[in-house]
Design an enzyme around this catalytic site. Structure first.
Site, mmCIF file in Angstrom:
data_model
loop_
_atom_site.group_PDB
_atom_site.id
_atom_site.type_symbol
_atom_site.label_atom_id
_atom_site.label_comp_id
_atom_site.label_asym_id
_atom_site.label_seq_id
_atom_site.Cartn_x
_atom_site.Cartn_y
_atom_site.Cartn_z
ATOM 1 N N ASP A 120 2.774 4.852 1.857
ATOM 2 C CA ASP A 120 2.370 5.102 3.253
ATOM 3 C C ASP A 120 3.546 5.067 4.229
ATOM 4 O OD1 ASP A 120 -0.240 5.196 2.298
ATOM 5 O OD2 ASP A 120 -0.529 3.045 2.613
ATOM 6 N N LYS A 135 5.551 9.856 4.199
ATOM 7 C CA LYS A 135 6.110 10.909 3.339
ATOM 8 C C LYS A 135 5.576 12.282 3.730
ATOM 9 C CE LYS A 135 4.436 8.765 -0.248
ATOM 10 N NZ LYS A 135 4.020 7.504 0.371
ATOM 11 N N GLY A 139 -2.896 9.097 0.114
ATOM 12 C CA GLY A 139 -3.483 9.551 1.371
ATOM 13 C C GLY A 139 -2.318 9.987 2.231
ATOM 14 N N HIS A 140 -2.131 11.290 2.364
ATOM 15 C CA HIS A 140 -0.951 11.838 3.027
ATOM 16 C C HIS A 140 -1.357 12.512 4.333
ATOM 17 C CE1 HIS A 140 1.590 11.949 -0.931
ATOM 18 N NE2 HIS A 140 1.236 10.749 -0.561
ATOM 19 N N GLN A 195 2.767 7.414 -3.429
ATOM 20 C CA GLN A 195 3.029 5.969 -3.519
ATOM 21 C C GLN A 195 4.473 5.672 -3.095
ATOM 22 O OE1 GLN A 195 1.199 7.408 -6.590
ATOM 23 N NE2 GLN A 195 -0.377 7.240 -5.047
#
Ligand code: GDP
Ligand code: IMO
Ligand code: MG
Length: 433
Positions: free
Chosen positions: A13, A16, A40-41, A224
């Site tokens: 988180d 990225k 979760g991007h 990650q």
């Protein structure tokens, strides 16, 4: 043209996706190479927020190709739902989003096993996202897994799923006392995705090789972060893949000689979601403030993220194991209101001073962080568009992080929007052979 890898340098988180989206303007192809829908991007453009779990974060540019590599564990139902949701938002993925025939599938039994295993571990639980990541990689390494290519061959798919479900049910029922899963339902759910998936399936290593030979710019998107890497993270409190830069080679089928640049993303502070050691964690009202300023709630599970200060030892570890060329420091704006900012420059363990991460992973639970306090800048940085717009104390803060980490800062992010991104003279994504 050599490919560039973007990796998380902390506990995930780090921002990225925001950086990937920013860099995609000058790229041709964006590739996810490991992990699955545990990611979760978040990308924000013109005030509109998009959260990606499997689709690469470059997808908002209509002319770019997005690829899911063999190293990803793909939940086909979740993936197609994401593609459909994008279409509803006017983002057309048809003909430009591809999936490796060698990627392994996450089946509903994997999520059931993930959750049952977590419940059984009680206080020692990993705090997974419950997306079935660990069990899917267990089946892959155990040579029991189902690949995307298998989905295109009904009988083979049925056979292989049958074997997986048989073993999973033995564990679910006998070990965890949970409900078994019906194999026919798993087969039917999988096969229901086959026709939609078929036109997207490619030999990704071949596709990338051809495109790179034609001079195309490839961006490899890590999920990650370094401290969650299966080998280099805080084992066993990690995810089940190699999220570090080396994972990009295995997970996309791109040889190490084809990679020219590795960019590590780090917040100007730190967060961790899930359980496991996090030496610089802060608690109490200040942690609440940082969480609120930074909007630190999981993009996949909505869990509040644990917040802490920048950890130089973790950053140096990330520089080493990823071979970072430059750092992108994100969320600098979150620190705008602080009078002074602690940065962890050492650990104390049983009276001994450590300047590198301890040999034994579990010692990280016991270390006491040693802080240097840097002056805050107490002014808004969100409007900055170049390094010169930043207050002197903010520039000094970045300089110190770079000096301690041993790698220059190439990108600075001062807000979630694509526009709120500054580059320095140290930034470069693509280098020629
Ligand atoms: P990822 O998993 O590394 O892509 O990061 P996430 O999307 O899970 O979490 C990063 C969060 O921070 C998202 O909500 C982003 O919109 C947000 N974000 C990214 N960069 C910045 C920044 O520089 N400042 C602020 N305030 N928010 C940011
Ligand atoms: P992005 O790509 C932060 C964490 C989970 C848990 C551990 C194992 O958005 O940075 P898993 O479901 O992978 O078996 O969970 O890893 N985790 C993440 N933390 N960001 C992520 O992804 C994460 N993906 C997994 O919280 O601690
Ligand atoms: Mg995330």
């Amino acid at each position: 043209m050599k490919a560039a890898v973007v990796v998380g340098a902390q506990w995930g988180d780090e921002g990225k996706a925001k950086v990937i989206d920013f860099l995609t303007e000058h790229a041709d192809i964006v590739v996810r190479y490991q992990g699955g829908a545990n990611a979760g991007h978040t990308v924000v453009t013109d005030g509109q927020k998009h959260v990606f779990h499997l689709v690469p974060s470059g997808v908002l540019y209509a002319d770019k190709i997005c690829v899911i590599g063999n190293g990803v564990v793909l939940d086909p139902t979740a993936f197609l739902a994401e593609v459909r949701e994008l279409a509803q938002r006017g983002v057309d993925a048809a003909g430009r989003v591809f999936v490796s025939s060698r990627a392994h599938l996450i089946l509903p039994v994997h999520a059931a096993l993930d959750r049952a295993a977590e419940v059984s571990m009680g206080g020692r639980a990993i705090g997974t996202t419950g997306r079935g990541i660990g069990p899917a990689y267990v089946d892959k390494a155990g040579r029991l897994g189902v690949q995307v290519a298998d989905l295109l061959d009904r009988e083979r798919f049925r056979r292989r799923v049958g074997r997986i479900v048989e073993r999973a049910n033995a564990l679910l029922v006998n070990l965890y006392g949970a409900e078994p899963v019906a194999a026919e339902e798993v087969v039917a759910a999988g096969l229901a995705t086959a026709d939609e998936l078929r036109p997207m399936v490619r030999d990704v290593a071949l596709l990338l090789d051809r495109e790179m030979r034609a001079g195309k710019r490839v961006l490899l998107e890590g999920a990650q972060g370094t401290m969650l890497d299966l080998d280099h993270g805080t084992y066993p409190f990690v995810t089940s893949s190699n999220s570090t830069a080396g994972g990009a080679c295995a997970g996309a089928g791109v040889g190490p000689t084809r990679i020219g640049r590795v960019i590590g993303i780090a917040k100007a502070y730190a967060t961790r979601v899930g359980n496991g050691p996090f030496p610089t964690q802060i608690d109490g009202p200040l942690a609440e403030k940082v969480r609120t300023w930074g909007g630190e709630f999981g993009a996949t599970t909505g869990r509040p993220r644990r917040c802490g200060w920048f950890d130089v030892l973790a950053a140096r570890h990330a520089v080493r194991v990823n071979g970072l060329d430059e750092l992108a420091v994100t969320k600098l704006d979150v620190l705008d209101e602080l009078d002074e900012i602690p940065v962890c420059t050492g650990y104390r363990l049983n009276g001994e001073l450590l300047t590198e991460t301890p040999l034994r992973g579990r010692d990280l639970e016991a270390v006491e962080p040693i802080y240097e306090h840097l002056p805050g800048w107490r002014s808004r940085t969100t409007g900055a568009r170049s390094l010169h717009d930043l207050p002197a104390a903010a520039r000094e803060y970045l300089d110190r992080l770079a000096e301690w980490a041993g790698v220059p800062v190439g990108i600075v992010s001062v807000g979630p929007d694509r526009q709120q991104t500054l580059t320095t003279s140290n930034h470069r994504a693509f280098v020629t052979d």
